[in-house]
Design an enzyme around this catalytic site. Structure first.
Site, PDB file in Angstrom:
ATOM      1  CD  GLU A 103      -7.756  -5.096 -24.793  1.00 32.35           C
ATOM      2  OE1 GLU A 103      -8.736  -4.734 -25.485  1.00 32.35           O
ATOM      3  OE2 GLU A 103      -6.594  -5.223 -25.237  1.00 32.35           O
ATOM      4  CD  GLU A 136       4.152   2.800  -9.367  1.00 32.85           C
ATOM      5  OE1 GLU A 136       3.180   2.446  -8.677  1.00 32.85           O
ATOM      6  OE2 GLU A 136       5.033   2.007  -9.729  1.00 32.85           O
ATOM      7  CG  MET A 170      -1.547  -7.541  -7.210  1.00 29.71           C
ATOM      8  SD  MET A 170      -1.030  -6.512  -8.591  1.00 29.71           S
ATOM      9  CE  MET A 170      -0.160  -7.718  -9.553  1.00 29.71           C
ATOM     10  CG  ASN A 183      -4.624  -0.115 -12.271  1.00 30.08           C
ATOM     11  OD1 ASN A 183      -4.391  -0.490 -11.132  1.00 30.08           O
ATOM     12  ND2 ASN A 183      -3.912  -0.521 -13.312  1.00 30.08           N
ATOM     13  CG  HIS A 218       0.353  -0.792 -15.857  1.00 32.43           C
ATOM     14  ND1 HIS A 218       0.158  -2.106 -15.490  1.00 32.43           N
ATOM     15  CD2 HIS A 218       1.245  -0.811 -16.881  1.00 32.43           C
ATOM     16  CE1 HIS A 218       0.896  -2.883 -16.256  1.00 32.43           C
ATOM     17  NE2 HIS A 218       1.577  -2.128 -17.106  1.00 32.43           N
ATOM     18  CG  LEU A 255     -11.402  -5.600 -11.310  1.00 29.12           C
ATOM     19  CD1 LEU A 255     -11.638  -4.116 -11.104  1.00 29.12           C
ATOM     20  CD2 LEU A 255     -11.854  -6.403 -10.096  1.00 29.12           C
ATOM     21  N   GLY A 290       0.775  -1.244   0.000  1.00 28.84           N
ATOM     22  CA  GLY A 290       0.000   0.000   0.000  1.00 28.84           C
ATOM     23  C   GLY A 290       0.795   1.278   0.000  1.00 28.84           C
ATOM     24  CB  SER A 291       4.135   2.408  -1.131  1.00 29.44           C
ATOM     25  OG  SER A 291       4.201   2.207  -2.524  1.00 29.44           O
TER      26      SER A 291
HETATM   27  N1  LIG Z   1     -10.549  -5.494 -16.162  1.00 30.25           N
HETATM   28  C1  LIG Z   1      -9.452  -4.955 -15.601  1.00 30.25           C
HETATM   29  N2  LIG Z   1      -9.027  -5.423 -14.406  1.00 30.25           N
HETATM   30  C2  LIG Z   1      -7.903  -4.885 -13.846  1.00 30.25           C
HETATM   31  C3  LIG Z   1      -7.171  -3.876 -14.506  1.00 30.25           C
HETATM   32  C4  LIG Z   1      -7.660  -3.399 -15.766  1.00 30.25           C
HETATM   33  O1  LIG Z   1      -7.074  -2.467 -16.384  1.00 30.25           O
HETATM   34  N3  LIG Z   1      -8.801  -3.953 -16.268  1.00 30.25           N
HETATM   35  N4  LIG Z   1      -5.967  -3.401 -13.945  1.00 30.25           N
HETATM   36  C5  LIG Z   1      -5.368  -4.368 -13.025  1.00 30.25           C
HETATM   37  C6  LIG Z   1      -4.066  -4.048 -12.381  1.00 30.25           C
HETATM   38  N5  LIG Z   1      -3.035  -4.900 -13.034  1.00 30.25           N
HETATM   39  C7  LIG Z   1      -2.056  -4.187 -13.677  1.00 30.25           C
HETATM   40  O2  LIG Z   1      -1.987  -2.939 -13.575  1.00 30.25           O
HETATM   41  C8  LIG Z   1      -3.076  -6.329 -12.985  1.00 30.25           C
HETATM   42  C9  LIG Z   1      -3.476  -6.973 -11.810  1.00 30.25           C
HETATM   43  C10 LIG Z   1      -3.521  -8.374 -11.760  1.00 30.25           C
HETATM   44  C11 LIG Z   1      -3.151  -9.148 -12.862  1.00 30.25           C
HETATM   45  C12 LIG Z   1      -3.243 -10.644 -12.768  1.00 30.25           C
HETATM   46  O3  LIG Z   1      -2.736 -11.367 -13.624  1.00 30.25           O
HETATM   47  N6  LIG Z   1      -3.920 -11.160 -11.693  1.00 30.25           N
HETATM   48  C13 LIG Z   1      -4.148 -12.596 -11.493  1.00 30.25           C
HETATM   49  C14 LIG Z   1      -3.834 -12.983 -10.061  1.00 30.25           C
HETATM   50  C15 LIG Z   1      -2.459 -12.507  -9.669  1.00 30.25           C
HETATM   51  C16 LIG Z   1      -2.287 -12.603  -8.135  1.00 30.25           C
HETATM   52  O4  LIG Z   1      -3.299 -12.866  -7.427  1.00 30.25           O
HETATM   53  O5  LIG Z   1      -1.141 -12.373  -7.694  1.00 30.25           O
HETATM   54  C17 LIG Z   1      -5.621 -12.937 -11.695  1.00 30.25           C
HETATM   55  O6  LIG Z   1      -6.486 -12.045 -11.455  1.00 30.25           O
HETATM   56  O7  LIG Z   1      -5.869 -14.106 -12.017  1.00 30.25           O
HETATM   57  C18 LIG Z   1      -2.750  -8.506 -14.039  1.00 30.25           C
HETATM   58  C19 LIG Z   1      -2.706  -7.097 -14.104  1.00 30.25           C
HETATM   59  C20 LIG Z   1      -6.380  -4.717 -11.949  1.00 30.25           C
HETATM   60  N7  LIG Z   1      -7.476  -5.358 -12.629  1.00 30.25           N
HETATM   61  N1  LIG Z   2      -0.524  -4.517 -12.478  1.00 29.98           N
HETATM   62  C1  LIG Z   2      -0.716  -3.850 -11.227  1.00 29.98           C
HETATM   63  C2  LIG Z   2       0.631  -3.509 -10.631  1.00 29.98           C
HETATM   64  O1  LIG Z   2       1.630  -4.167 -10.908  1.00 29.98           O
HETATM   65  N2  LIG Z   2       0.634  -2.463  -9.799  1.00 29.98           N
HETATM   66  C3  LIG Z   2       1.852  -2.071  -9.132  1.00 29.98           C
HETATM   67  O2  LIG Z   2       1.958  -2.752  -7.886  1.00 29.98           O
HETATM   68  C4  LIG Z   2       2.731  -1.930  -7.022  1.00 29.98           C
HETATM   69  C5  LIG Z   2       1.972  -1.803  -5.730  1.00 29.98           C
HETATM   70  O3  LIG Z   2       2.798  -1.174  -4.789  1.00 29.98           O
HETATM   71  P1  LIG Z   2       2.115  -0.480  -3.515  1.00 29.98           P
HETATM   72  O4  LIG Z   2       1.224  -1.536  -2.883  1.00 29.98           O
HETATM   73  O5  LIG Z   2       3.305  -0.115  -2.677  1.00 29.98           O
HETATM   74  O6  LIG Z   2       1.343   0.700  -3.998  1.00 29.98           O
HETATM   75  C6  LIG Z   2       2.906  -0.550  -7.699  1.00 29.98           C
HETATM   76  O7  LIG Z   2       4.194  -0.451  -8.279  1.00 29.98           O
HETATM   77  C7  LIG Z   2       1.848  -0.586  -8.784  1.00 29.98           C
HETATM   78  O8  LIG Z   2       2.203   0.185  -9.939  1.00 29.98           O
END
Ligand SMILES: Nc1nc2c(c(=O)[nH]1)N[C@@H](CN(C=O)c1ccc(C(=O)N[C@@H](CCC(=O)O)C(=O)O)cc1)CN2
Ligand SMILES: NCC(=O)N[C@@H]1O[C@H](COP(=O)([O-])[O-])[C@@H](O)[C@H]1O
Length: 215
Positions: free
Chosen positions: A146, A177, A93, A110, A112, A96, A14-15
């Protein structure tokens, strides 16, 4: 103008949540952090949020086996119980489904860790180093069905240095970030970053939507 009730969704330390909470401590900031919700009961960010006196909630995705929509319906119910207006994913993570994405269309953002559309998905820093890019960074975008494809609000860039390791690059990106996420949430909460079609239009003060914001 009333401050927009905002929920931050996390899965870990959660930073970025901390940066948003700090920004929202200013009474002039247009968003109020009203809830921190995690899909993981052990997320360290939950402790950090509680230290700030912010209400927290856990909706454990493992309680719903593979029924993603059932998980999201519970998340949605908690958000509505807290009268949330904006959702900020911060290291959340879970991918959705269209259910939650559509329920919060143009009100869910979000961060990224890459300069989208480059390096969608995971392991962005490792891939940036493998590809030898000289510019990397972070993007705040509206969430779409997507993955990592929604309209971009703000980006922040950092140089990639010759002997960078993934951890060193990640730390440099994380700094930017923490700068751009509060700016992006302020634009959205202040009604200055709106989605029109597939684009974000903005009347931002210090950073127009879509502008490259250098640290
Ligand atoms: N429909 C969308 N959902 C999410 C988005 C988005 O843009 N559209 N952003 C993500 C955040 N994200 C990257 O920024 C990201 C998060 C999670 C995953 C992923 O592969 N998750 C796996 C489980 C991984 C784990 O539990 O450690 C999964 O859901 O099966 C990829 C990208 C948030 N959601
Ligand atoms: N695809 C999603 C993803 O990789 N997000 C990344 O997870 C980290 C969370 O750090 P935080 O918990 O310290 O904010 C951050 O670097 C964020 O950009």
């Amino acid at each position: 103008m009333s401050r927009r009730k905002t929920a931050i969704l996390i899965s870990g330390r959660g930073s970025n949540m901390g940066a948003l909470i700090s920004a929202a401590m200013s009474p002039d900031y247009p968003a109020e952090i009203a809830l921190v919700l995690s899909n993981r009961p052990d997320a360290k960010g939950l402790e950090r949020a509680a230290e700030f006196g912010i209400p927290t909630a856990v909706v454990d995705h493992t309680d719903f086996s593979e029924d993603r929509e059932a998980f999201e319906r519970q998340v949605d119910a908690v958000l509505k119980d807290h009268k949330i207006e904006i959702v900020a994913l911060a290291g959340f993570m879970r991918i959705l489904t269209p259910f939650l994405v559509n329920a919060w269309a143009n009100r869910m953002i979000n961060i990224h860790p890459a300069l989208l559309p480059s390096f969608k998905g995971l392991a962005t820093h490792e891939r940036a180093l493998e590809e030898g890019v000289k510019l990397h960074g972070a993007t705040v975008h509206f969430v779409s069905a997507e993955m990592d494809d929604g309209p971009i609000i703000i980006q922040g860039a950092v140089p990639v240095l010759d002997r960078d390791t993934p951890d060193a690059l990640a730390a440099r990106v994380l700094e930017v970030e923490h700068k751009i996420y509060p700016k992006a949430l302020a634009l959205v909460a202040g009604g200055k970053a709106k989605v029109t079609g597939a684009r974000v239009t903005s009347g931002g003060d210090d950073a127009d939507a879509g502008d490259l914001v250098w640290p």
